[in-house]
Design a protein around this motif. Structure first.
Motif, PDB file in Angstrom:
ATOM      1  N   LYS A 186      83.687  64.130  31.654  1.00 39.14           N
ATOM      2  CA  LYS A 186      84.873  63.758  32.569  1.00 39.14           C
ATOM      3  C   LYS A 186      85.864  65.054  32.678  1.00 39.14           C
ATOM      4  CE  LYS A 186      84.815  59.103  30.226  1.00 39.14           C
ATOM      5  NZ  LYS A 186      85.655  58.170  29.449  1.00 39.14           N
ATOM      6  N   GLU A 187      86.169  65.020  33.783  1.00 43.44           N
ATOM      7  CA  GLU A 187      86.976  66.318  34.178  1.00 43.44           C
ATOM      8  C   GLU A 187      88.102  66.039  34.592  1.00 43.44           C
ATOM      9  OE1 GLU A 187      86.964  69.010  38.291  1.00 43.44           O
ATOM     10  OE2 GLU A 187      85.123  68.810  37.294  1.00 43.44           O
ATOM     11  N   HIS A 188      89.226  66.758  34.182  1.00 40.17           N
ATOM     12  CA  HIS A 188      90.684  66.370  34.366  1.00 40.17           C
ATOM     13  C   HIS A 188      91.465  67.683  34.969  1.00 40.17           C
ATOM     14  CE1 HIS A 188      90.234  62.592  32.200  1.00 40.17           C
ATOM     15  NE2 HIS A 188      89.724  63.263  31.591  1.00 40.17           N
ATOM     16  N   ASP A 189      92.545  67.652  35.914  1.00 36.52           N
ATOM     17  CA  ASP A 189      93.243  68.658  36.163  1.00 36.52           C
ATOM     18  C   ASP A 189      94.172  68.962  35.039  1.00 36.52           C
ATOM     19  OD1 ASP A 189      91.774  68.874  38.743  1.00 36.52           O
ATOM     20  OD2 ASP A 189      93.131  67.394  39.600  1.00 36.52           O
ATOM     21  N   ILE A 190      94.670  70.217  34.872  1.00 43.39           N
ATOM     22  CA  ILE A 190      95.984  70.297  34.150  1.00 43.39           C
ATOM     23  C   ILE A 190      96.779  71.398  34.727  1.00 43.39           C
ATOM     24  CG2 ILE A 190      94.620  70.051  31.896  1.00 43.39           C
ATOM     25  CD1 ILE A 190      93.905  72.953  31.753  1.00 43.39           C
ATOM     26  N   PRO A 191      97.985  71.520  34.300  1.00 42.60           N
ATOM     27  CA  PRO A 191      98.939  72.580  34.892  1.00 42.60           C
ATOM     28  C   PRO A 191      98.098  73.876  34.868  1.00 42.60           C
ATOM     29  CG  PRO A 191     100.117  71.255  33.503  1.00 42.60           C
ATOM     30  CD  PRO A 191      98.854  70.949  33.313  1.00 42.60           C
ATOM     31  N   HIS A 192      98.401  74.871  35.832  1.00 44.49           N
ATOM     32  CA  HIS A 192      97.934  76.377  35.503  1.00 44.49           C
ATOM     33  C   HIS A 192      98.411  76.793  34.331  1.00 44.49           C
ATOM     34  CE1 HIS A 192      96.359  80.297  36.933  1.00 44.49           C
ATOM     35  NE2 HIS A 192      97.428  80.620  36.601  1.00 44.49           N
ATOM     36  N   SER A 193      97.653  77.394  33.410  1.00 38.72           N
ATOM     37  CA  SER A 193      98.180  77.191  32.047  1.00 38.72           C
ATOM     38  C   SER A 193      97.211  78.110  31.194  1.00 38.72           C
ATOM     39  CB  SER A 193      98.825  76.365  31.246  1.00 38.72           C
ATOM     40  OG  SER A 193      97.654  75.110  31.530  1.00 38.72           O
ATOM     41  N   LYS A 194      97.677  78.492  29.986  1.00 42.75           N
ATOM     42  CA  LYS A 194      96.748  78.952  29.135  1.00 42.75           C
ATOM     43  C   LYS A 194      96.955  78.170  27.905  1.00 42.75           C
ATOM     44  CE  LYS A 194      97.495  83.343  30.927  1.00 42.75           C
ATOM     45  NZ  LYS A 194      96.308  83.631  31.746  1.00 42.75           N
ATOM     46  N   ILE A 195      95.901  77.904  27.138  1.00 50.22           N
ATOM     47  CA  ILE A 195      96.104  77.179  25.758  1.00 50.22           C
ATOM     48  C   ILE A 195      96.621  78.024  24.595  1.00 50.22           C
ATOM     49  CG2 ILE A 195      94.233  76.478  23.844  1.00 50.22           C
ATOM     50  CD1 ILE A 195      92.219  75.405  26.116  1.00 50.22           C
ATOM     51  N   VAL A 196      97.638  77.086  24.069  1.00 45.32           N
ATOM     52  CA  VAL A 196      98.225  77.839  22.867  1.00 45.32           C
ATOM     53  C   VAL A 196      97.589  77.118  21.476  1.00 45.32           C
ATOM     54  CG1 VAL A 196     100.456  77.786  21.714  1.00 45.32           C
ATOM     55  CG2 VAL A 196     100.266  77.907  23.903  1.00 45.32           C
ATOM     56  N   GLU A 197      97.392  75.811  21.503  1.00 46.59           N
ATOM     57  CA  GLU A 197      96.746  75.218  20.384  1.00 46.59           C
ATOM     58  C   GLU A 197      95.972  74.062  20.731  1.00 46.59           C
ATOM     59  OE1 GLU A 197      99.167  74.581  17.171  1.00 46.59           O
ATOM     60  OE2 GLU A 197     100.266  73.009  18.232  1.00 46.59           O
ATOM     61  N   CYS A 198      94.766  73.567  19.846  1.00 45.89           N
ATOM     62  CA  CYS A 198      94.091  72.547  20.088  1.00 45.89           C
ATOM     63  C   CYS A 198      93.966  71.749  18.707  1.00 45.89           C
ATOM     64  CB  CYS A 198      92.845  72.815  20.766  1.00 45.89           C
ATOM     65  SG  CYS A 198      91.757  71.180  21.035  1.00 45.89           S
ATOM     66  N   THR A 199      94.310  70.429  18.916  1.00 43.91           N
ATOM     67  CA  THR A 199      93.956  69.793  17.567  1.00 43.91           C
ATOM     68  C   THR A 199      93.469  68.320  17.922  1.00 43.91           C
ATOM     69  OG1 THR A 199      96.056  68.194  17.879  1.00 43.91           O
ATOM     70  CG2 THR A 199      96.591  70.412  16.908  1.00 43.91           C
TER      71      THR A 199
ATOM     72  N   ASP B 118      97.698  64.856  25.996  1.00 46.67           N
ATOM     73  CA  ASP B 118      97.259  63.793  25.097  1.00 46.67           C
ATOM     74  C   ASP B 118      95.686  63.525  25.244  1.00 46.67           C
ATOM     75  OD1 ASP B 118      96.483  61.116  24.117  1.00 46.67           O
ATOM     76  OD2 ASP B 118      98.194  61.293  22.973  1.00 46.67           O
ATOM     77  N   HIS B 119      94.879  63.704  24.295  1.00 45.92           N
ATOM     78  CA  HIS B 119      93.294  63.666  24.497  1.00 45.92           C
ATOM     79  C   HIS B 119      93.093  62.233  24.972  1.00 45.92           C
ATOM     80  CE1 HIS B 119      92.550  67.714  23.280  1.00 45.92           C
ATOM     81  NE2 HIS B 119      92.899  67.572  22.012  1.00 45.92           N
ATOM     82  N   CYS B 120      93.548  61.410  24.013  1.00 44.79           N
ATOM     83  CA  CYS B 120      93.274  59.741  24.189  1.00 44.79           C
ATOM     84  C   CYS B 120      93.906  59.567  25.756  1.00 44.79           C
ATOM     85  CB  CYS B 120      94.046  58.991  23.241  1.00 44.79           C
ATOM     86  SG  CYS B 120      92.964  59.439  21.594  1.00 44.79           S
ATOM     87  N   LYS B 121      95.104  59.827  25.974  1.00 41.82           N
ATOM     88  CA  LYS B 121      95.604  59.347  27.104  1.00 41.82           C
ATOM     89  C   LYS B 121      95.190  60.027  28.451  1.00 41.82           C
ATOM     90  CE  LYS B 121      99.744  57.330  24.906  1.00 41.82           C
ATOM     91  NZ  LYS B 121     101.257  57.556  24.660  1.00 41.82           N
ATOM     92  N   CYS B 122      94.795  61.304  28.152  1.00 42.10           N
ATOM     93  CA  CYS B 122      94.214  62.113  29.221  1.00 42.10           C
ATOM     94  C   CYS B 122      95.280  62.518  30.237  1.00 42.10           C
ATOM     95  CB  CYS B 122      92.974  61.632  29.812  1.00 42.10           C
ATOM     96  SG  CYS B 122      91.547  61.632  28.726  1.00 42.10           S
ATOM     97  N   ARG B 123      96.279  62.849  29.720  1.00 38.06           N
ATOM     98  CA  ARG B 123      97.583  63.219  30.543  1.00 38.06           C
ATOM     99  C   ARG B 123      98.600  63.974  29.909  1.00 38.06           C
ATOM    100  NH1 ARG B 123     102.223  59.952  29.912  1.00 38.06           N
ATOM    101  NH2 ARG B 123     101.655  58.002  28.554  1.00 38.06           N
ATOM    102  N   ILE B 124      99.565  64.706  30.482  1.00 37.36           N
ATOM    103  CA  ILE B 124     100.543  65.347  29.805  1.00 37.36           C
ATOM    104  C   ILE B 124     101.615  64.190  29.406  1.00 37.36           C
ATOM    105  CG2 ILE B 124     102.585  66.997  30.201  1.00 37.36           C
ATOM    106  CD1 ILE B 124      99.959  68.335  30.341  1.00 37.36           C
ATOM    107  N   VAL B 125     101.932  64.526  28.040  1.00 39.68           N
ATOM    108  CA  VAL B 125     102.945  63.321  27.582  1.00 39.68           C
ATOM    109  C   VAL B 125     104.175  64.211  27.187  1.00 39.68           C
ATOM    110  CG1 VAL B 125     101.004  62.082  26.616  1.00 39.68           C
ATOM    111  CG2 VAL B 125     101.716  63.880  25.232  1.00 39.68           C
ATOM    112  N   ASN B 126     104.343  65.427  27.260  1.00 40.29           N
ATOM    113  CA  ASN B 126     105.407  66.235  27.042  1.00 40.29           C
ATOM    114  C   ASN B 126     105.616  67.484  27.753  1.00 40.29           C
ATOM    115  OD1 ASN B 126     108.194  66.465  25.265  1.00 40.29           O
ATOM    116  ND2 ASN B 126     107.061  68.222  24.308  1.00 40.29           N
TER     117      ASN B 126
END
Length: 300
Positions: free
Chosen positions: A250-263, A281-289
């Motif tokens: 499952k592919e998703h678009d994200i903002p042009h950015s760099k990963i800080v952390e993953c939980t 949010d991994h479950c919602k598959c969208r930006i939540v904050n």
């Protein structure tokens, strides 16, 4: 080139931040003084509070001087190494990957108690990644002269070479159970873009073809999270989740950015120009904050 890590584990754990690599552009970056003269690399501190850093011998040489401050004994140790170093911390050791001259590099294994040099291994090509799992060391590199992506496996004091394919940089390594996942990104535009899965016999048993150019791998529950970085353009605007059991993607678009952390719950992404931190949010598959961050915030 190889990336810098503060922890080796890629499994996202609840209530605990996962330290991820520094951006490849700044990994082991050099600090210069006000006159522009060469100073020291960024300082890495391991869990035993030993400090690791380096300084280039001179501007005409590829040699660097590696410095290690032994916290327990309060002394500074040093030695000459070939090429710029990157530091990786594992449970009982710190691995220093030295880029050499591009045709050959070296990987030095230090105990954290001391710290003392345990073993040095030579590898061919441009170093890309280092990972360790159950005392087995994995090193990926790209050999220009052969146009070959290679995974070196060091087990029980012996080094084994596994060829992975051509026109491809082996950009990341993730170990899960008895399997090793290696991402491959095209050296130039096009293909291959894929994840290769090796079994405990060091054989490629599965391949996942991707629509994105993979740069980093993370484990989130039973899924493999693939982070995009187009080596030609620097583009990082997509992630892919791969179900480790079924192979579904499952592919998703994200903002042009760099990963800080993953939980286990979320992915933190930093857009450096606007200093904006996004929470995915991994479950919602969208930006939540979304929030602004201070200028001194860095991707680690």
């Amino acid at each position: 080139m190889a990336k810098m890590y503060q922890l080796s584990s890629r499994t996202a754990e609840k209530n605990q931040s996962l330290y991820v690599s520094r951006d490849p552009e700044v990994a082991g970056s050099i600090v210069r003084n006000e006159e522009g003269a060469f100073a020291y690399s960024e300082v890495f501190m391991d869990k035993q509070k030993n400090y690791w850093f380096s300084k280039k011998v001179d501007d005409q040489s590829r040699d660097h001087k590696l410095f290690i401050f032994d916290h327990k004994n309060g002394c500074l140790k040093s030695q000459i190494i070939k090429g710029q170093p990157n530091f990786y911390e594992f449970e009982s050791s710190v691995v220093v990957a030295c880029e050499g001259d591009g045709s050959k590099g070296s990987v030095l294994i230090f105990s954290k108690d001391g710290p003392e040099l345990v073993k040095e291994w030579k590898v061919n090509g441009f170093l890309w990644e280092v990972e360790m799992n159950q005392d087995v060391l994995y090193i990926s590199s790209y050999i220009v002269e052969e146009d070959q992506a290679v995974l070196y496996i060091i087990r029980n004091g012996k080094k084994k070479r596994v060829n992975l394919g051509s026109n491809m940089a082996p950009t990341d390594i993730l170990c899960h159970e008895d399997l090793v996942y290696v991402s491959g990104a095209p050296v130039l535009n096009g293909d291959p873009k894929k994840i290769m899965v090796l079994n405990d016999k060091d054989k490629v048993v599965t391949e996942y073809k991707l629509s994105i150019s993979p740069r980093a791998l993370y484990q989130v529950d039973d899924q493999l999270l693939v982070y995009e970085l187009d080596l030609a353009t620097g583009k990082s605007e997509r992630i892919v989740y791969i179900d480790m059991k079924t192979g579904e993607q499952k592919e998703h678009d994200i903002p042009h950015s760099k990963i800080v952390e993953c939980t286990d719950d979320s992915l933190s992404l930093l857009e450096q120009n606007s200093k904006t931190l996004y929470t995915w949010d991994h479950c919602k598959c969208r930006i939540v904050n979304t929030q602004k961050v201070a200028d001194q915030t860095q991707v680690i």
